[in-house]
Design a protein around this motif. Structure first.
Motif, PDB file in Angstrom:
ATOM      1  N   ASP A   1      36.065  39.310  52.407  1.00 52.17           N
ATOM      2  CA  ASP A   1      35.927  38.249  51.410  1.00 52.17           C
ATOM      3  C   ASP A   1      36.567  36.963  51.912  1.00 52.17           C
ATOM      4  OD1 ASP A   1      38.604  38.797  51.052  1.00 52.17           O
ATOM      5  OD2 ASP A   1      38.511  38.840  48.868  1.00 52.17           O
TER       6      ASP A   1
ATOM      7  N   GLY B   1      40.157  33.481  43.379  1.00 49.73           N
ATOM      8  CA  GLY B   1      39.821  34.888  43.147  1.00 49.73           C
ATOM      9  C   GLY B   1      38.777  35.385  44.139  1.00 49.73           C
TER      10      GLY B   1
ATOM     11  N   TYR C   1      41.002  50.424  46.614  1.00 55.15           N
ATOM     12  CA  TYR C   1      40.576  49.288  47.449  1.00 55.15           C
ATOM     13  C   TYR C   1      41.731  48.976  48.374  1.00 55.15           C
ATOM     14  CZ  TYR C   1      40.100  44.012  47.642  1.00 55.15           C
ATOM     15  OH  TYR C   1      40.056  42.687  47.979  1.00 55.15           O
TER      16      TYR C   1
ATOM     17  N   ASN D   1      44.385  47.761  45.828  1.00 57.83           N
ATOM     18  CA  ASN D   1      43.996  47.457  44.456  1.00 57.83           C
ATOM     19  C   ASN D   1      43.410  48.722  43.840  1.00 57.83           C
ATOM     20  OD1 ASN D   1      44.714  44.678  44.466  1.00 57.83           O
ATOM     21  ND2 ASN D   1      42.899  44.250  45.685  1.00 57.83           N
TER      22      ASN D   1
ATOM     23  N   ARG E   1      40.773  49.019  41.773  1.00 55.54           N
ATOM     24  CA  ARG E   1      39.443  48.780  41.175  1.00 55.54           C
ATOM     25  C   ARG E   1      38.562  48.125  42.233  1.00 55.54           C
ATOM     26  NH1 ARG E   1      39.951  43.399  42.434  1.00 55.54           N
ATOM     27  NH2 ARG E   1      42.146  43.011  42.496  1.00 55.54           N
TER      28      ARG E   1
ATOM     29  N   GLY F   1      36.616  45.337  44.159  1.00 50.65           N
ATOM     30  CA  GLY F   1      36.971  43.937  44.417  1.00 50.65           C
ATOM     31  C   GLY F   1      35.814  43.014  44.082  1.00 50.65           C
ATOM     32  N   ASP F   2      36.154  41.803  43.742  1.00 44.53           N
ATOM     33  CA  ASP F   2      35.168  40.785  43.423  1.00 44.53           C
ATOM     34  C   ASP F   2      35.466  39.596  44.335  1.00 44.53           C
ATOM     35  OD1 ASP F   2      33.600  38.813  42.210  1.00 44.53           O
ATOM     36  OD2 ASP F   2      34.055  39.494  40.185  1.00 44.53           O
ATOM     37  N   PRO F   3      34.554  39.118  45.160  1.00 43.22           N
ATOM     38  CA  PRO F   3      33.092  39.282  45.131  1.00 43.22           C
ATOM     39  C   PRO F   3      32.522  40.301  46.124  1.00 43.22           C
ATOM     40  CG  PRO F   3      33.633  37.373  46.469  1.00 43.22           C
ATOM     41  CD  PRO F   3      34.942  37.985  46.049  1.00 43.22           C
ATOM     42  N   GLU F   4      33.346  41.146  46.774  1.00 40.21           N
ATOM     43  CA  GLU F   4      32.793  42.076  47.767  1.00 40.21           C
ATOM     44  C   GLU F   4      31.820  43.085  47.141  1.00 40.21           C
ATOM     45  OE1 GLU F   4      36.009  41.392  47.175  1.00 40.21           O
ATOM     46  OE2 GLU F   4      37.266  42.019  48.848  1.00 40.21           O
TER      47      GLU F   4
HETATM   48  N1  GLY Z   1      38.353  40.192  46.538  1.00 42.61           N
HETATM   49  C1  GLY Z   1      39.683  40.166  46.097  1.00 42.61           C
HETATM   50  C2  GLY Z   1      39.952  40.967  44.904  1.00 42.61           C
HETATM   51  O1  GLY Z   1      39.057  41.474  44.255  1.00 42.61           O
HETATM   52  O2  GLY Z   1      41.119  41.132  44.576  1.00 42.61           O
END
Ligand code: GLY
Length: 422
Positions: A211, A225, A268, A284, A286, A288-291
């Motif tokens: 990301d 983010g 993650y 993490n 959960r 990940g966003d935006p992956e």
């Molecule tokens: N891509 C970073 C996150 O979701 O924390």
């Protein structure tokens, strides 16, 4: 199978679209969702940080599976409440979610599992700030200071800078607001996000992704983010990928089992591939966003059945994942002033096209889609390789109009040009 997805980002929109491709998924609901997810699933507005409210909704929509997207409900124990109600849940318990919610816990688990990570020190008083800054960053040996908010901060609490005054000001601001500060050694090397579906000791890795956290092209400006992502990573050697799974994720999953906090959900791991090998930047609890938007665009296996297997403790029987060939690229469209206080309430034109995943959007009474958050939407392009996927993503982006908005133009560019080196 009826599935309730909790969350309102482009990650949840991607989860819903991938769930819809699973022939066993017969019904989809989302809470609270956004203007895009409303076209894919029944939308409900509940307090997603309340276990009681989420359970009541899961019963109302007769969910067979609840998938919790964001970290906040997980850290607060919403998955425990869903499981206690006898409903299968994809998402870790409050205890296991400490791998993200408590950096001290994550460091302790990694040390016990023998996993390489940055050295760090937590401070909660300005009196210790200068001495601690002296032990990290230049001239102590690191090329930059890494200063993190020790609490959940949606990716925006991190400052990486070679400028001592900038590092000091960020740390002092956090301390003044009553947030403990984490100073870390700098890990030099390209970053990898690896998402693993985990059920106790069983680990099923997804495609590796990368990301882009800085707001501007060339990795400039403040952290966000996430402004874009791509998958898979042509520059990541297969043996290094295997080493991450068997030498990092599996030992951490086993350590959590050993401690009586088995992880069930999406683990993650964010890593830097340094000259000495992979080292963990963070865990993490959960997707990940935006992956996720890029990774799930390439998943061919049925997502509902996969998440149900993890939630019901039968992941070991699921078998090998299948992937579509090629590559996927996600580019995030952000509102004016993001990652500062974003401008909201503007009409977003062109956002109903295929490949557009909504995040900070809402539908106005007159039917128009308007911006309602900092990261407004993601576009996802796919293609035979990264160059083709980039071209597809930026082609979709060119048809979206939002006054004052911005996006990065260099997502996956270095990788497509073969310029990412360990
Ligand atoms: N891509 C970073 C996150 O979701 O924390």
């Amino acid at each position: 199978m009826r599935v309730l997805v909790i969350g309102s980002g482009a990650r949840e929109h991607a989860l819903l679209l991938a769930l819809r491709r699973d022939p066993q998924v017969t019904g989809l609901a989302v809470a609270p969702g956004n203007a895009g997810t409303a076209r894919v699933a029944e939308q409900h507005d509940v307090d997603i940080t309340s276990g009681e409210d989420v359970v009541a909704l899961a019963r109302e929509v007769r969910a067979d599976l609840v998938v919790i997207g964001p970290e906040v409900p997980l850290v607060l124990g919403v998955a425990d409440a869903v499981r206690a109600a006898g409903i299968v849940c994809f998402g870790p318990s409050k205890d296991a979610a400490r791998i993200e919610g408590s950096k001290a816990f994550a460091k302790e688990v990694m040390a016990a599992a023998g996993v390489r990570t940055a050295t760090s020190e937590t401070i909660d008083s300005p009196a210790r700030l200068d001495a601690t800054l002296d032990r990290f960053g230049p001239p102590a040996g690191d090329p930059a200071w890494v200063v993190k908010d020790d609490r959940l901060a949606a990716g925006k609490g991190v400052v990486v800078t070679p400028d001592r005054e900038v590092a000091r000001a960020h740390a002092a601001g956090l301390l003044e607001a009553g947030h403990p500060v984490l100073l870390e050694s700098f890990l030099d090397g390209p970053e990898v996000s690896l998402f693993c579906i985990v059920d106790g000791r069983t680990v099923v890795p997804l495609l590796p992704a990368q990301d882009f956290k800085r707001v501007g092209d060339g990795d400039t400006g403040p952290n966000t983010g996430g402004m874009g992502a791509y998958a898979p990573l042509p520059w990541l050697r297969e043996d290094v990928y295997r080493e991450i799974v068997s030498g990092i994720v599996e030992p951490v999953a086993a350590e959590l089992v050993q401690r009586g906090s088995p992880f069930s959900g999406l683990l993650y791991v964010g890593l830097a591939i340094t000259a000495k090998g992979p080292a963990v930047v963070e865990f993490n609890c959960r997707f990940g966003d935006p992956e996720t938007q890029a990774v799930l665009a390439l998943l061919d296996s049925p997502l509902g059945q996969l998440l149900y297997a993890a939630g019901s403790g039968t992941l070991a029987e699921f078998g090998e994942l299948r992937w579509r060939p090629g590559a996927a690229v996600t580019v995030v469209l952000a509102a004016e002033n993001y990652p500062g206080r974003p401008r909201v309430g503007d009409v977003v034109a062109g956002s109903e096209a295929e490949g557009v995943l909504h995040a900070g959007t809402a539908r106005r009474d007159d039917g128009a889609i308007i911006s309602s958050g900092g990261r407004v939407l993601s576009v996802v392009g796919t293609g035979a390789d990264l160059s083709a996927a980039r071209a597809h993503a930026y082609d979709i982006m060119s048809s979206i109009k939002l006054p004052g908005s911005h996006f990065r133009s260099d997502i996956a560019l270095s990788a497509a040009e073969g310029k990412v080196h360990v």
